[in-house]
Design a protein around this motif. Sequence first.
Motif, PDB file in Angstrom:
ATOM      1  N   ILE A 214      32.019  -2.342  23.282  1.00  0.00           N
ATOM      2  CA  ILE A 214      31.678  -1.850  21.939  1.00  0.00           C
ATOM      3  C   ILE A 214      30.671  -2.804  21.312  1.00  0.00           C
ATOM      4  O   ILE A 214      30.523  -3.945  21.748  1.00  0.00           O
ATOM      5  CB  ILE A 214      32.926  -1.727  21.020  1.00  0.00           C
ATOM      6  CG1 ILE A 214      33.605  -3.097  20.825  1.00  0.00           C
ATOM      7  CG2 ILE A 214      33.906  -0.696  21.550  1.00  0.00           C
ATOM      8  CD1 ILE A 214      34.696  -3.094  19.778  1.00  0.00           C
ATOM      9  N   THR A 215      29.992  -2.332  20.261  1.00  0.00           N
ATOM     10  CA  THR A 215      29.015  -3.180  19.558  1.00  0.00           C
ATOM     11  C   THR A 215      29.725  -3.939  18.447  1.00  0.00           C
ATOM     12  O   THR A 215      30.878  -3.640  18.090  1.00  0.00           O
ATOM     13  CB  THR A 215      27.903  -2.312  18.948  1.00  0.00           C
ATOM     14  OG1 THR A 215      28.482  -1.476  17.951  1.00  0.00           O
ATOM     15  CG2 THR A 215      27.201  -1.474  20.011  1.00  0.00           C
ATOM     16  N   GLU A 216      28.979  -4.902  17.851  1.00  0.00           N
ATOM     17  CA  GLU A 216      29.549  -5.674  16.745  1.00  0.00           C
ATOM     18  C   GLU A 216      29.822  -4.777  15.537  1.00  0.00           C
ATOM     19  O   GLU A 216      30.796  -4.994  14.815  1.00  0.00           O
ATOM     20  CB  GLU A 216      28.606  -6.819  16.356  1.00  0.00           C
ATOM     21  CG  GLU A 216      28.609  -7.947  17.360  1.00  0.00           C
ATOM     22  CD  GLU A 216      27.704  -9.101  16.944  1.00  0.00           C
ATOM     23  OE1 GLU A 216      27.292  -9.159  15.768  1.00  0.00           O
ATOM     24  OE2 GLU A 216      27.425  -9.947  17.814  1.00  0.00           O
ATOM     25  N   ASP A 217      28.961  -3.805  15.302  1.00  0.00           N
ATOM     26  CA  ASP A 217      29.182  -2.871  14.189  1.00  0.00           C
ATOM     27  C   ASP A 217      30.471  -2.077  14.397  1.00  0.00           C
ATOM     28  O   ASP A 217      31.251  -1.881  13.460  1.00  0.00           O
ATOM     29  CB  ASP A 217      27.996  -1.907  14.040  1.00  0.00           C
ATOM     30  CG  ASP A 217      26.755  -2.590  13.500  1.00  0.00           C
ATOM     31  OD1 ASP A 217      26.895  -3.701  12.928  1.00  0.00           O
ATOM     32  OD2 ASP A 217      25.655  -2.020  13.644  1.00  0.00           O
ATOM     33  N   GLU A 218      30.676  -1.617  15.606  1.00  0.00           N
ATOM     34  CA  GLU A 218      31.903  -0.861  15.909  1.00  0.00           C
ATOM     35  C   GLU A 218      33.130  -1.757  15.737  1.00  0.00           C
ATOM     36  O   GLU A 218      34.173  -1.309  15.259  1.00  0.00           O
ATOM     37  CB  GLU A 218      31.860  -0.309  17.337  1.00  0.00           C
ATOM     38  CG  GLU A 218      30.879   0.839  17.521  1.00  0.00           C
ATOM     39  CD  GLU A 218      30.706   1.251  18.975  1.00  0.00           C
ATOM     40  OE1 GLU A 218      30.549   2.458  19.209  1.00  0.00           O
ATOM     41  OE2 GLU A 218      30.732   0.362  19.861  1.00  0.00           O
ATOM     42  N   GLU A 219      32.974  -3.028  16.112  1.00  0.00           N
ATOM     43  CA  GLU A 219      34.082  -3.983  15.949  1.00  0.00           C
ATOM     44  C   GLU A 219      34.434  -4.128  14.474  1.00  0.00           C
ATOM     45  O   GLU A 219      35.607  -4.041  14.083  1.00  0.00           O
ATOM     46  CB  GLU A 219      33.721  -5.349  16.535  1.00  0.00           C
ATOM     47  CG  GLU A 219      34.815  -6.377  16.326  1.00  0.00           C
ATOM     48  CD  GLU A 219      34.319  -7.809  16.206  1.00  0.00           C
ATOM     49  OE1 GLU A 219      35.158  -8.709  16.331  1.00  0.00           O
ATOM     50  OE2 GLU A 219      33.118  -8.010  15.945  1.00  0.00           O
TER      51      GLU A 219
ATOM     52  N   VAL B  15      40.494  -5.310  19.889  1.00  0.00           N
ATOM     53  CA  VAL B  15      39.126  -4.926  19.531  1.00  0.00           C
ATOM     54  C   VAL B  15      38.159  -6.052  19.916  1.00  0.00           C
ATOM     55  O   VAL B  15      37.082  -5.803  20.468  1.00  0.00           O
ATOM     56  CB  VAL B  15      39.024  -4.584  18.026  1.00  0.00           C
ATOM     57  CG1 VAL B  15      37.581  -4.451  17.585  1.00  0.00           C
ATOM     58  CG2 VAL B  15      39.799  -3.303  17.721  1.00  0.00           C
ATOM     59  N   LYS B  16      38.548  -7.291  19.641  1.00  0.00           N
ATOM     60  CA  LYS B  16      37.702  -8.435  20.007  1.00  0.00           C
ATOM     61  C   LYS B  16      37.522  -8.517  21.526  1.00  0.00           C
ATOM     62  O   LYS B  16      36.439  -8.857  22.004  1.00  0.00           O
ATOM     63  CB  LYS B  16      38.302  -9.735  19.474  1.00  0.00           C
ATOM     64  CG  LYS B  16      38.135  -9.889  17.975  1.00  0.00           C
ATOM     65  CD  LYS B  16      38.387 -11.307  17.537  1.00  0.00           C
ATOM     66  CE  LYS B  16      38.379 -11.484  16.047  1.00  0.00           C
ATOM     67  NZ  LYS B  16      37.377 -10.794  15.289  1.00  0.00           N
ATOM     68  N   ASP B  17      38.572  -8.207  22.274  1.00  0.00           N
ATOM     69  CA  ASP B  17      38.465  -8.191  23.738  1.00  0.00           C
ATOM     70  C   ASP B  17      37.445  -7.149  24.194  1.00  0.00           C
ATOM     71  O   ASP B  17      36.670  -7.388  25.123  1.00  0.00           O
ATOM     72  CB  ASP B  17      39.823  -7.908  24.384  1.00  0.00           C
ATOM     73  CG  ASP B  17      40.780  -9.087  24.259  1.00  0.00           C
ATOM     74  OD1 ASP B  17      40.309 -10.208  23.934  1.00  0.00           O
ATOM     75  OD2 ASP B  17      41.999  -8.884  24.472  1.00  0.00           O
ATOM     76  N   LEU B  18      37.456  -5.977  23.537  1.00  0.00           N
ATOM     77  CA  LEU B  18      36.482  -4.929  23.879  1.00  0.00           C
ATOM     78  C   LEU B  18      35.059  -5.427  23.608  1.00  0.00           C
ATOM     79  O   LEU B  18      34.140  -5.139  24.375  1.00  0.00           O
ATOM     80  CB  LEU B  18      36.749  -3.654  23.072  1.00  0.00           C
ATOM     81  CG  LEU B  18      37.980  -2.833  23.467  1.00  0.00           C
ATOM     82  CD1 LEU B  18      38.136  -1.648  22.528  1.00  0.00           C
ATOM     83  CD2 LEU B  18      37.875  -2.359  24.907  1.00  0.00           C
ATOM     84  N   LEU B  19      34.892  -6.169  22.513  1.00  0.00           N
ATOM     85  CA  LEU B  19      33.571  -6.707  22.179  1.00  0.00           C
ATOM     86  C   LEU B  19      33.122  -7.724  23.238  1.00  0.00           C
ATOM     87  O   LEU B  19      31.967  -7.703  23.677  1.00  0.00           O
ATOM     88  CB  LEU B  19      33.582  -7.352  20.792  1.00  0.00           C
ATOM     89  CG  LEU B  19      32.261  -7.953  20.323  1.00  0.00           C
ATOM     90  CD1 LEU B  19      31.234  -6.845  20.101  1.00  0.00           C
ATOM     91  CD2 LEU B  19      32.456  -8.759  19.059  1.00  0.00           C
ATOM     92  N   LYS B  20      34.058  -8.597  23.650  1.00  0.00           N
ATOM     93  CA  LYS B  20      33.732  -9.595  24.678  1.00  0.00           C
ATOM     94  C   LYS B  20      33.314  -8.937  25.989  1.00  0.00           C
ATOM     95  O   LYS B  20      32.431  -9.433  26.679  1.00  0.00           O
ATOM     96  CB  LYS B  20      34.946 -10.507  24.945  1.00  0.00           C
ATOM     97  CG  LYS B  20      35.149 -11.566  23.908  1.00  0.00           C
ATOM     98  CD  LYS B  20      36.343 -12.413  24.262  1.00  0.00           C
ATOM     99  CE  LYS B  20      36.707 -13.346  23.129  1.00  0.00           C
ATOM    100  NZ  LYS B  20      37.982 -14.031  23.367  1.00  0.00           N
ATOM    101  N   GLU B  21      33.968  -7.839  26.316  1.00  0.00           N
ATOM    102  CA  GLU B  21      33.642  -7.128  27.550  1.00  0.00           C
ATOM    103  C   GLU B  21      32.427  -6.225  27.372  1.00  0.00           C
ATOM    104  O   GLU B  21      32.072  -5.465  28.286  1.00  0.00           O
ATOM    105  CB  GLU B  21      34.855  -6.294  27.993  1.00  0.00           C
ATOM    106  CG  GLU B  21      36.059  -7.135  28.374  1.00  0.00           C
ATOM    107  CD  GLU B  21      37.333  -6.305  28.516  1.00  0.00           C
ATOM    108  OE1 GLU B  21      37.243  -5.066  28.506  1.00  0.00           O
ATOM    109  OE2 GLU B  21      38.407  -6.915  28.641  1.00  0.00           O
TER     110      GLU B  21
END
Length: 185
Positions: free
Chosen positions: A148-153, A139-145
């Motif tokens: 996804i948004t921080e809320d979704e994370e 999930v953190k990797d998706l945020l870095k890329e």
Amino acid sequence: MIEDIKKDAEKKMQKGLDSLHHAFNKIRTGRAHPAILDSVMVSYYGQPTPLKQVAGITVEDNRTLAVAPWEKNLVPTIEKAIMSSDLGLNPATNGDIIRVPMPMLTEDTRREMVKQAKADAEHARVSIRNARRDANSMVKDLLKEKEITEDEERQAEDQIQKLTDKHIAEVDKLLKAKEEDLMAV
């Protein structure tokens, strides 16, 4: 994407629970149960084969299992396989049937088995936590890329934590039941 990560994490957590079930089946409670012999492998035409694939296993009474081989020539091989397993069982052959009496458990043996059950439960918990860690890092990797948004994370991490809590609670419930089963005289 997040749904796939959650499903993957849940599968991994479920595998941890399944392995705990398997480990608990190996710990005998003094009562006869066919699953005790699940780990016994028999040499069948040179191939290691699970006992339940070459014989019928039934509960004769609450302290004795009856193993009926499907081929008469397997009786000595099955008897030897049960004796050499790490279960501490001594089978007795009576014609075509192998009887496996369950020895009485001493207080010390019961305590050792409870320790083993606790260790197996801890391994399952670690496995579940590892699945959580892996899912959270994805999930953190998706945020870095920036997929996804921080809320979704945060929302995904909360959902993964709920999954983790549910599976850990199941481990605790299984351990409590196994402890009670082992300590019952």
